[in-house]
Design a protein around this motif. Structure first.
Motif, PDB file in Angstrom:
ATOM      1  N   ARG A   1       1.201  -0.777   0.106  1.00  0.00           N
ATOM      2  CA  ARG A   1       0.292   0.188  -0.074  1.00  0.00           C
ATOM      3  C   ARG A   1       0.739   1.543  -0.262  1.00  0.00           C
ATOM      4  O   ARG A   1       0.196   2.666  -0.246  1.00  0.00           O
ATOM      5  N   GLN A   2       2.293   0.845   0.415  1.00  0.00           N
ATOM      6  CA  GLN A   2       3.121   2.340   0.656  1.00  0.00           C
ATOM      7  C   GLN A   2       4.283   1.941  -1.181  1.00  0.00           C
ATOM      8  O   GLN A   2       4.165   1.267  -1.777  1.00  0.00           O
ATOM      9  N   SER A   3       4.451   3.145  -0.788  1.00  0.00           N
ATOM     10  CA  SER A   3       5.652   3.758  -2.274  1.00  0.00           C
ATOM     11  C   SER A   3       7.370   3.651  -1.296  1.00  0.00           C
ATOM     12  O   SER A   3       7.224   3.825  -0.199  1.00  0.00           O
ATOM     13  N   ASN A   4       8.203   3.052  -2.420  1.00  0.00           N
ATOM     14  CA  ASN A   4       9.413   3.321  -1.910  1.00  0.00           C
ATOM     15  C   ASN A   4       9.722   2.423  -0.553  1.00  0.00           C
ATOM     16  O   ASN A   4      10.125   3.125   0.274  1.00  0.00           O
ATOM     17  N   ASN A   5       9.363   1.356  -0.618  1.00  0.00           N
ATOM     18  CA  ASN A   5       9.468   0.451   0.199  1.00  0.00           C
ATOM     19  C   ASN A   5       9.635  -0.421   0.034  1.00  0.00           C
ATOM     20  O   ASN A   5       8.917  -1.893  -0.341  1.00  0.00           O
ATOM     21  N   SER A   6      10.413  -1.455  -1.041  1.00  0.00           N
ATOM     22  CA  SER A   6      10.541  -2.033  -1.853  1.00  0.00           C
ATOM     23  C   SER A   6      11.296  -3.679  -0.752  1.00  0.00           C
ATOM     24  O   SER A   6      11.303  -4.907  -1.595  1.00  0.00           O
ATOM     25  N   LEU A   7      12.381  -3.669   0.054  1.00  0.00           N
ATOM     26  CA  LEU A   7      12.732  -4.115   1.014  1.00  0.00           C
ATOM     27  C   LEU A   7      11.027  -4.056   1.728  1.00  0.00           C
ATOM     28  O   LEU A   7      11.590  -6.290   1.523  1.00  0.00           O
ATOM     29  N   TYR A   8      10.403  -4.453   2.061  1.00  0.00           N
ATOM     30  CA  TYR A   8       9.262  -4.870   2.867  1.00  0.00           C
ATOM     31  C   TYR A   8       8.242  -5.155   1.897  1.00  0.00           C
ATOM     32  O   TYR A   8       7.743  -6.819   2.457  1.00  0.00           O
ATOM     33  N   LYS A   9       8.412  -4.964   0.307  1.00  0.00           N
ATOM     34  CA  LYS A   9       7.780  -5.590  -0.419  1.00  0.00           C
ATOM     35  C   LYS A   9       8.609  -7.231  -0.777  1.00  0.00           C
ATOM     36  O   LYS A   9       7.857  -8.379  -1.301  1.00  0.00           O
ATOM     37  N   ILE A  10       9.951  -7.103  -1.008  1.00  0.00           N
ATOM     38  CA  ILE A  10      11.086  -8.602  -1.212  1.00  0.00           C
ATOM     39  C   ILE A  10      11.033  -9.606   0.454  1.00  0.00           C
ATOM     40  O   ILE A  10      10.429 -10.607  -0.144  1.00  0.00           O
ATOM     41  N   LEU A  11      10.140  -9.002   1.394  1.00  0.00           N
ATOM     42  CA  LEU A  11      10.608  -9.992   2.671  1.00  0.00           C
ATOM     43  C   LEU A  11       8.477  -9.984   2.455  1.00  0.00           C
ATOM     44  O   LEU A  11       9.076 -11.654   2.779  1.00  0.00           O
ATOM     45  N   ALA A  12       8.332  -9.180   2.316  1.00  0.00           N
ATOM     46  CA  ALA A  12       6.743 -10.009   2.129  1.00  0.00           C
ATOM     47  C   ALA A  12       6.193 -10.643   1.048  1.00  0.00           C
ATOM     48  O   ALA A  12       5.494 -11.877   1.773  1.00  0.00           O
ATOM     49  N   ILE A  13       6.859 -11.181  -0.335  1.00  0.00           N
ATOM     50  CA  ILE A  13       6.788 -11.822  -0.683  1.00  0.00           C
ATOM     51  C   ILE A  13       7.554 -13.136  -0.554  1.00  0.00           C
ATOM     52  O   ILE A  13       6.832 -14.711  -0.702  1.00  0.00           O
ATOM     53  N   ASN A  14       8.612 -13.204   0.022  1.00  0.00           N
ATOM     54  CA  ASN A  14       9.045 -13.978   0.658  1.00  0.00           C
ATOM     55  C   ASN A  14       8.592 -14.938   2.008  1.00  0.00           C
ATOM     56  O   ASN A  14       8.369 -16.189   1.436  1.00  0.00           O
TER      57      ASN A  14
END
Length: 312
Positions: free
Chosen positions: A14-27
């Motif tokens: 839901r947020q932008s500029n937070n790829s770190l958390y996107k990668i963590l969440a997908i894994n």
């Protein structure tokens, strides 16, 4: 970042500029989904079906197998099975990823992770196909896990800011360049062991982490293609705001005096009413300057803008 760890993880998409958390969440999401699928399929007697699904997500060493599942060069780096495997990978990704994100920004962290995973897969496939040591296991060899991408982030962070200190349990303060060197040496030593494929992938990811940062300092971003694809999907998936159109009858003024009074009560809408927050374009230019000259090369005003932007 926007808040605490769990808040950022929960709102990753839901947020932008937070790829770190996107990668963590997908894994993490893929891990738990596949655990549930494995348990249900096993108890229902369809364990072989799970194995088939699992095989299509893993990275095969045999090129004749890979050619019919080309997507696996990406899916393998988001797929884990062992609890400790994903735990340690995500911890290292988080610790070192925060540092890369701070210096280079969210998009370049994604570039580093994806390119590291691809480089690890390439080295794994090349070595299994040219070395006689792997000839017997080549047709069956497959690998999974985020380790190659994580190694790229770890070595990339150590190349970017080698003297940054982490406080480790029992060991105390240790510069991250020594942590990175230690793990690369371990991977090299174990590359002829039982987990040879995984260790080779680690080395490939580590090499990409080093060369990505050194090339970035020279003004060459190897991740432009990855970044362009990411921006494309972001625009494709982002919610478009609902536009409401309303019509308002123009106010008529009977006298010049009324007009002046109404004009005086109107709030200005010029830039003077804005908060003065830095724009995304300014932040991108600052991040590019960090890549070229390092954080110390920024002016006080640029550091202030970066700090203000980081609090959003």
């Amino acid at each position: 970042m926007y808040g605490g760890f769990w808040d950022n993880l929960r709102n990753a998409f839901r947020q932008s500029n937070n790829s770190l958390y996107k990668i963590l969440a997908i894994n993490i999401l893929v891990f738990f989904v596949m655990v549930v699928v494995r348990v249900f399929f096993t108890f229902s007697g369809a364990g072989s079906l799970y194995e088939g699904i699992r095989g299509y997500l893993m990275m095969p060493a045999d090129l004749s197998v890979y050619i019919v599942q080309p997507w696996s060069i990406l899916t393998y780096m988001f797929f884990h099975e062992g609890l400790f495997h994903i735990l340690f990978n995500m911890l290292f990704l988080y610790w070192f990823g925060l540092l890369v994100d701070q210096y280079l920004g969210s998009r370049k962290l994604t570039n580093l992770y994806i390119l590291g995973g691809i480089a690890g897969a390439v080295l794994y496939v090349v070595m299994y196909n040219i070395s006689p040591h792997f000839s017997e296991v080549l047709p069956f060899a497959k690998m999974l896990g985020a380790s190659a991408g994580v190694y790229a982030v770890v070595v990339g962070a150590a190349t970017l800011a080698p003297n940054t200190t982490f406080h480790l349990l029992l060991l105390g303060p240790v510069k991250i360049k020594y942590i990175a060197i230690f793990y690369v040496v371990i991977a090299f030593v174990n590359s002829a062991g039982s987990n040879a494929g995984g260790e080779l992938a680690h080395l490939g990811g580590a090499a990409m982490g080093y060369f990505y940062i050194t090339q970035l300092r020279k003004g060459k971003d190897w991740g432009k293609a990855v970044q362009a694809i990411g921006i494309f999907f972001e625009k494709l998936l982002e919610k478009k705001p609902n536009v409401r159109v309303s019509y308002r009858r123009k106010k008529s003024y009977s006298t010049t005096e009324n007009y002046k009074s109404d004009k005086a009560n109107t709030k200005p809408t010029s830039s003077s009413s804005s908060s003065g927050a830095p724009s995304q374009e300014e932040i991108d230019l600052i991040l590019d300057k960090i890549a070229e000259k390092g954080y110390d090369g920024l002016s006080k005003e640029e550091k202030r803008k970066l700090f203000e932007f980081s609090k959003k």
